[in-house]
Motif scaffolding. Sequence first.
Motif, short mmCIF file in Angstrom:
data_model
loop_
_atom_site.label_atom_id
_atom_site.label_comp_id
_atom_site.label_asym_id
_atom_site.label_seq_id
_atom_site.Cartn_x
_atom_site.Cartn_y
_atom_site.Cartn_z
N LEU A 198 0.85 -1.19 0.00
CA LEU A 198 0.00 0.00 0.00
C LEU A 198 0.88 1.24 0.00
N THR A 199 0.84 1.98 -1.08
CA THR A 199 1.70 3.15 -1.22
C THR A 199 0.88 4.44 -1.24
N GLU A 200 1.60 5.54 -1.11
CA GLU A 200 0.95 6.84 -1.24
C GLU A 200 0.40 7.03 -2.65
N MET A 201 1.02 6.39 -3.61
CA MET A 201 0.51 6.45 -4.98
C MET A 201 -0.87 5.81 -5.06
N ASP A 202 -1.06 4.68 -4.39
CA ASP A 202 -2.39 4.05 -4.33
C ASP A 202 -3.43 5.06 -3.86
N ALA A 203 -3.09 5.76 -2.78
CA ALA A 203 -4.05 6.69 -2.17
C ALA A 203 -4.37 7.86 -3.10
N VAL A 204 -3.35 8.46 -3.69
CA VAL A 204 -3.57 9.64 -4.55
C VAL A 204 -4.37 9.26 -5.79
N VAL A 205 -4.02 8.14 -6.42
CA VAL A 205 -4.74 7.73 -7.62
C VAL A 205 -6.19 7.36 -7.27
N ALA A 206 -6.38 6.70 -6.14
CA ALA A 206 -7.74 6.37 -5.71
C ALA A 206 -8.57 7.64 -5.54
N TYR A 207 -7.95 8.67 -4.98
CA TYR A 207 -8.65 9.95 -4.80
C TYR A 207 -8.96 10.61 -6.14
N LEU A 208 -7.98 10.64 -7.03
CA LEU A 208 -8.19 11.28 -8.33
C LEU A 208 -9.28 10.57 -9.14
N GLN A 209 -9.36 9.25 -8.99
CA GLN A 209 -10.32 8.47 -9.77
C GLN A 209 -11.76 8.61 -9.26
N VAL A 210 -11.93 9.23 -8.11
CA VAL A 210 -13.30 9.38 -7.60
C VAL A 210 -13.79 10.83 -7.71
N LEU A 211 -12.94 11.73 -8.18
CA LEU A 211 -13.35 13.13 -8.30
C LEU A 211 -14.50 13.29 -9.30
N GLY A 212 -15.59 13.87 -8.83
CA GLY A 212 -16.76 14.06 -9.67
C GLY A 212 -17.65 12.85 -9.78
N ARG A 213 -17.34 11.78 -9.03
CA ARG A 213 -18.11 10.54 -9.16
C ARG A 213 -18.74 10.10 -7.85
N LEU A 214 -18.74 10.95 -6.86
CA LEU A 214 -19.36 10.60 -5.58
C LEU A 214 -20.88 10.75 -5.64
N THR A 215 -21.36 11.51 -6.62
CA THR A 215 -22.79 11.66 -6.85
C THR A 215 -23.01 11.99 -8.32
N ASP A 216 -24.17 11.63 -8.84
CA ASP A 216 -24.53 11.94 -10.23
C ASP A 216 -25.41 13.18 -10.32
N ALA A 217 -25.50 13.94 -9.24
CA ALA A 217 -26.42 15.08 -9.18
C ALA A 217 -26.19 16.06 -10.32
N ALA A 218 -24.95 16.39 -10.63
CA ALA A 218 -24.67 17.37 -11.68
C ALA A 218 -25.09 16.85 -13.06
N HIS A 219 -24.82 15.59 -13.32
CA HIS A 219 -25.19 15.01 -14.60
C HIS A 219 -26.72 14.90 -14.73
N ARG A 220 -27.38 14.58 -13.63
CA ARG A 220 -28.86 14.50 -13.66
C ARG A 220 -29.46 15.87 -13.92
N GLN A 221 -28.88 16.91 -13.31
CA GLN A 221 -29.41 18.26 -13.51
C GLN A 221 -29.21 18.69 -14.95
N THR A 222 -28.05 18.35 -15.53
CA THR A 222 -27.78 18.71 -16.91
C THR A 222 -28.75 18.00 -17.85
N ALA A 223 -29.00 16.71 -17.57
CA ALA A 223 -29.93 15.94 -18.40
C ALA A 223 -31.35 16.49 -18.31
N ALA A 224 -31.76 16.90 -17.10
CA ALA A 224 -33.10 17.45 -16.91
C ALA A 224 -33.24 18.79 -17.63
N ALA A 225 -32.17 19.60 -17.61
CA ALA A 225 -32.23 20.90 -18.27
C ALA A 225 -32.29 20.77 -19.79
N GLY A 226 -31.77 19.65 -20.32
CA GLY A 226 -31.75 19.47 -21.75
C GLY A 226 -33.05 18.95 -22.31
#
Length: 244
Positions: free
Chosen positions: A215-243
């Motif tokens: 388990l390295t610090e690289m594991d932790a940083v990449v895991a964090y970067l890979q979840v940015l914007g993916r903790l909720t779909d609220a923004a994508h749902r709002q965009t779809a509703a507006a369209g």
Amino acid sequence: MREFFHRKLERSAIGFVLAIIGVSAIGGFVEIAPLFTIHETVEEAPDMRLYTPLELAGRNIYIREGCYACHSQMIRTLRDEVERYGPYSLAVESKNDHPMLWGSKRTGPDIARLGGKYSDAWHVAHLINPRDVVPQSVMPKYGWLMRDELKADDLDKHLAAQRAVGVPYSDAMIANASADAYGQASPDSPYASGVTERYGEATNMRAFDGEPGRLTEMDAVVAYLQVLGRLTDAAHRQTAAAGK
């Protein structure tokens, strides 16, 4: 006339103090009043997931290395930003971020929607030497993240501190923080099942640095970067509703 008024006010200690109190009260009201209506401005996101201990550790390293000084995490409503980065950022997406990392300077691109955009291998190569994948990059190298083992024995304290400021981590999440960090980066280990049980089936489970078994610090940083914007779909749902 103005000079006379100032001279008269400054010669009166009581008047000067009252003026300071009055101006401070106005400023305080302007800042505090919006908090009473914050429930009307923060969107609902019932699908909001929490950072896992590994992702939270990666976020802490991201802060430690000063990455927020060059990368913002707030996509504005401007058309060119939305077309380049994706749906504009919603307040609810940052409700569990302490401290928030919106930022205001972009030496590098905004990373609010970075999760899933590139592979783990790309992120590892980019962090070791950015010029290997982006020749024109001015980003520093972070090769030691691959060498340094992640300090995971105190992650329970990090989760407890987050709960103290309102993030709804459960007792089980806090008690199993260290084991869950290992389990997320080692999906074949006996610790892995507890991670998905506590954080959901959508949790990324893999050796992020490409080297299972450590388990390295690289594991932790990449895991964090890979979840940015993916903790909720609220923004994508709002965009779809507006369209519609």
